[in-house]
Design a protein around this motif. Structure first.
Motif, PDB file in Angstrom:
ATOM      1  N   ALA A   3       0.467  -1.249   0.212  1.00 41.38           N
ATOM      2  CA  ALA A   3       0.265   0.030   0.008  1.00 41.38           C
ATOM      3  C   ALA A   3       1.056   0.903  -0.085  1.00 41.38           C
ATOM      4  O   ALA A   3       0.551   2.066  -0.304  1.00 41.38           O
ATOM      5  CB  ALA A   3      -0.979   0.218   0.889  1.00 41.38           C
ATOM      6  N   ARG A   4       1.866   1.478   0.831  1.00 47.18           N
ATOM      7  CA  ARG A   4       3.102   2.111   0.300  1.00 47.18           C
ATOM      8  C   ARG A   4       3.331   2.525  -0.250  1.00 47.18           C
ATOM      9  O   ARG A   4       3.510   3.586  -1.042  1.00 47.18           O
ATOM     10  CB  ARG A   4       3.558   1.906   2.003  1.00 47.18           C
ATOM     11  CG  ARG A   4       4.771   3.334   1.963  1.00 47.18           C
ATOM     12  CD  ARG A   4       6.106   2.888   3.172  1.00 47.18           C
ATOM     13  NE  ARG A   4       7.287   2.734   1.899  1.00 47.18           N
ATOM     14  CZ  ARG A   4       7.235   0.781   2.552  1.00 47.18           C
ATOM     15  NH1 ARG A   4       7.173   0.111   3.415  1.00 47.18           N
ATOM     16  NH2 ARG A   4       8.288   0.526   1.917  1.00 47.18           N
ATOM     17  N   THR A   5       3.693   0.965  -1.281  1.00 45.17           N
ATOM     18  CA  THR A   5       4.498   1.498  -2.632  1.00 45.17           C
ATOM     19  C   THR A   5       3.053   2.249  -4.109  1.00 45.17           C
ATOM     20  O   THR A   5       3.526   3.153  -4.590  1.00 45.17           O
ATOM     21  CB  THR A   5       4.774  -0.127  -3.194  1.00 45.17           C
ATOM     22  OG1 THR A   5       5.535   0.115  -2.371  1.00 45.17           O
ATOM     23  CG2 THR A   5       5.233   0.178  -4.309  1.00 45.17           C
ATOM     24  N   VAL A   6       2.535   2.042  -2.904  1.00 44.79           N
ATOM     25  CA  VAL A   6       1.652   2.321  -4.102  1.00 44.79           C
ATOM     26  C   VAL A   6       1.259   3.737  -4.738  1.00 44.79           C
ATOM     27  O   VAL A   6       0.658   4.721  -4.859  1.00 44.79           O
ATOM     28  CB  VAL A   6      -0.304   1.914  -4.859  1.00 44.79           C
ATOM     29  CG1 VAL A   6      -1.383   2.779  -4.860  1.00 44.79           C
ATOM     30  CG2 VAL A   6       0.201   0.348  -4.990  1.00 44.79           C
ATOM     31  N   GLN A   7       1.076   4.092  -3.153  1.00 43.81           N
ATOM     32  CA  GLN A   7       1.116   5.471  -2.467  1.00 43.81           C
ATOM     33  C   GLN A   7       2.222   6.472  -2.795  1.00 43.81           C
ATOM     34  O   GLN A   7       2.032   7.715  -3.649  1.00 43.81           O
ATOM     35  CB  GLN A   7       0.849   6.035  -0.953  1.00 43.81           C
ATOM     36  CG  GLN A   7       0.596   7.054  -0.452  1.00 43.81           C
ATOM     37  CD  GLN A   7      -0.495   8.151  -0.941  1.00 43.81           C
ATOM     38  OE1 GLN A   7      -1.415   7.207  -1.419  1.00 43.81           O
ATOM     39  NE2 GLN A   7      -0.216   9.588  -0.996  1.00 43.81           N
TER      40      GLN A   7
END
Length: 90
Positions: free
Chosen positions: A6-10
């Motif tokens: 999720a952090r990567t996508v953000q």
């Protein structure tokens, strides 16, 4: 730092906001936008203690560790180069 999809996508969305326009990502090599993207990555990596190097071709490298010769290299080329005619090529 633990893996967090999720952090990567953000972070990819954050980078898109910083360097994109209605046509998508615009990180043409050696432009101000390209430098912004490099600075963004530099800031993201800073807390890891990685050492940044820029090679003769302008590639940005970050090295972690104590020189034990074990390595994991993850990367992507997202740079486009402007041709002499002014068009871009990947």
């Amino acid at each position: 730092m633990a893996l967090d999809p999720a952090r990567t996508v953000q972070e990819l969305r954050e980078l898109r906001e910083l360097t994109g326009d209605e046509n998508g990502a615009q990180r043409v090599a050696w432009t101000d936008t390209w430098e912004q993207a490099r600075g963004w990555l530099r800031d993201k990596v800073a807390s890891t203690g990685a050492v940044e190097e820029i090679d003769a071709a302008g590639n940005q490298w970050f090295t972690l560790g104590d020189g034990d010769r074990k390595a994991l290299l993850i990367g992507a080329t997202s740079t486009r180069f402007r041709t002499a005619a002014g068009s871009t090529a990947a």
